[in-house]
Design an enzyme around this catalytic site. Sequence first.
Site, PDB file in Angstrom:
ATOM      1  N   SER A  61       0.792  -1.330  -0.066  1.00  0.00           N
ATOM      2  CA  SER A  61      -0.105   0.180   0.011  1.00  0.00           C
ATOM      3  C   SER A  61       0.954   1.394  -0.033  1.00  0.00           C
ATOM      4  O   SER A  61       2.006   1.072   0.298  1.00  0.00           O
ATOM      5  CB  SER A  61      -0.769   0.118   1.312  1.00  0.00           C
ATOM      6  OG  SER A  61      -0.050   0.403   2.402  1.00  0.00           O
ATOM      7  N   LYS A  62       0.316   2.169  -0.452  1.00  0.00           N
ATOM      8  CA  LYS A  62       0.900   3.645  -0.464  1.00  0.00           C
ATOM      9  C   LYS A  62       1.628   3.957   0.912  1.00  0.00           C
ATOM     10  O   LYS A  62       2.468   4.627   0.864  1.00  0.00           O
ATOM     11  CB  LYS A  62      -0.145   4.682  -0.871  1.00  0.00           C
ATOM     12  CG  LYS A  62      -0.050   5.236  -2.194  1.00  0.00           C
ATOM     13  CD  LYS A  62      -1.224   6.529  -2.204  1.00  0.00           C
ATOM     14  CE  LYS A  62      -1.067   6.837  -3.415  1.00  0.00           C
ATOM     15  NZ  LYS A  62      -2.379   7.786  -3.697  1.00  0.00           N
TER      16      LYS A  62
END
Length: 470
Positions: free
Chosen positions: A250-251
């Site tokens: 994820s970011k």
Amino acid sequence: MIRVRFAPSPTGYLHIGGLRTALYNYLFAKQNDGHLILRIEDTDRTRLVDGAIDNLISTLSWSGIEFDEGPHKEGDYGPYTQSERLDIYHKHTIKLIKSGNAYPCFYPKDRLEAIKSKNISSEIVAEYDTRFRDLDIDESIEKMKYENHIVRLKIPSKGSISISDTIRGSIEFDLSLIQDQIILKSDGFPTYHLASVIDDHLMKISHVIRGEEWVASLPKHALLYKAFEWEMPTFVHLPLLLNKDKSKLSKRQGDVAVEDYKSKGFLKDALINYVSLLGWHGSDNKEIYNYDELIDSFSIDRIKSSGAIFDVKKLIWFNQQYIKKSDSKALLNLISQMLPTEWNLKIEMIDLLKDSVETLNDFQDHLKSFFVYSPMKISSDNTLFSDSIYDFLNLFKETLSKQDDINPNNFKELINTIKTEHDISGNIWKPIRIALTGSEHGPDISNYATILGSKTCVERIKLFLDLNVD
Ligand code: GLU
């Protein structure tokens, strides 16, 4: 004929996971003389981002993945952007309603408002909607002409369905756990499920290769194929990409956009090579693959089912390997636009530095010392420097000023001769580096000095001594 597709939603950027999906589809198509199709899945109008489609296409084209059909490439099965195919989805939805496999649910204004204002969950709404399940078909179709509606797929309320996936084998789904899925939304756009099944069929897709997150949608897709009486494609679900702590990539834990790696100075071949190994490996322990080798070696049989860890450090290692073996002239072309135009770049500089940079962007920092010099101020307690070292530097400067041509060998000889003749002990190489570059670390100093030229070396040592010796 093998026909595969990459079907991104244009939500702003190309995710590393998307790049891997596109790449595996590309390799599979290439090695089978098949076609790779780019299909833009833009039916979720709430997630549209301006410029996202152009950005996707240009990032994919930077990555070297080539499409045979798509919005940017003519083909026989277009249009390839879902928002341009609404008629097709509507026609098919009516077919499903007529065959008793789907039903419209009506949303007069007051009902819509009640759902909105009371924040009613989708489960409760779906439960309520089943009251429209057995409405007369002709009456329903008539009512659709003037009343707000959505359309749901009729999912059998019990039983199970088993679907085969090339990597995971047969997967069984309990149908009682699945609610009647929305296939057409109130804005007239299809949901992902309906649009992707119709398009995969009409575009004659033979293999659906996509991320594991879509496994949960399989029963809905299988029921749609059944309702249309269409043959299913072969499904290949790729393993999840994970952060180092095994959470889903994820970011929050770092960059996930391909564009970020591009702008940080990663070479496309290094990124592609690294991404190819996220979930797949060759038949031996080989790690470095160029595109042609990947096309030869790639095989769906060697895709694993467990998650693959995305490790930026490993990606940096790949990038270093690719930069090292790149042609210096090609590197110079890649980086010259990002550097000040007044820098008079030479191939030798790149030759010297390419072994020590991690990314293309690092070149700027490393090259800077060839063009910008500020002498380092040495503090009195610095043990590297003593009177005899300063004397040595002075002598060295004098000798150098009489020598126009320097090369790595005579540069070293010169230093060693002065050192012996004047009986100088201690480390002289670090002080020389500091005097010439203004920094304690850097590439091989004899090569560096050769590129700088004896005149500039003399000027720099003079500036250094002027600053540090009274
Ligand atoms: N549009 C979906 C996505 O954004 C594609 C899923 C599929 O390949 O079926 O990932």
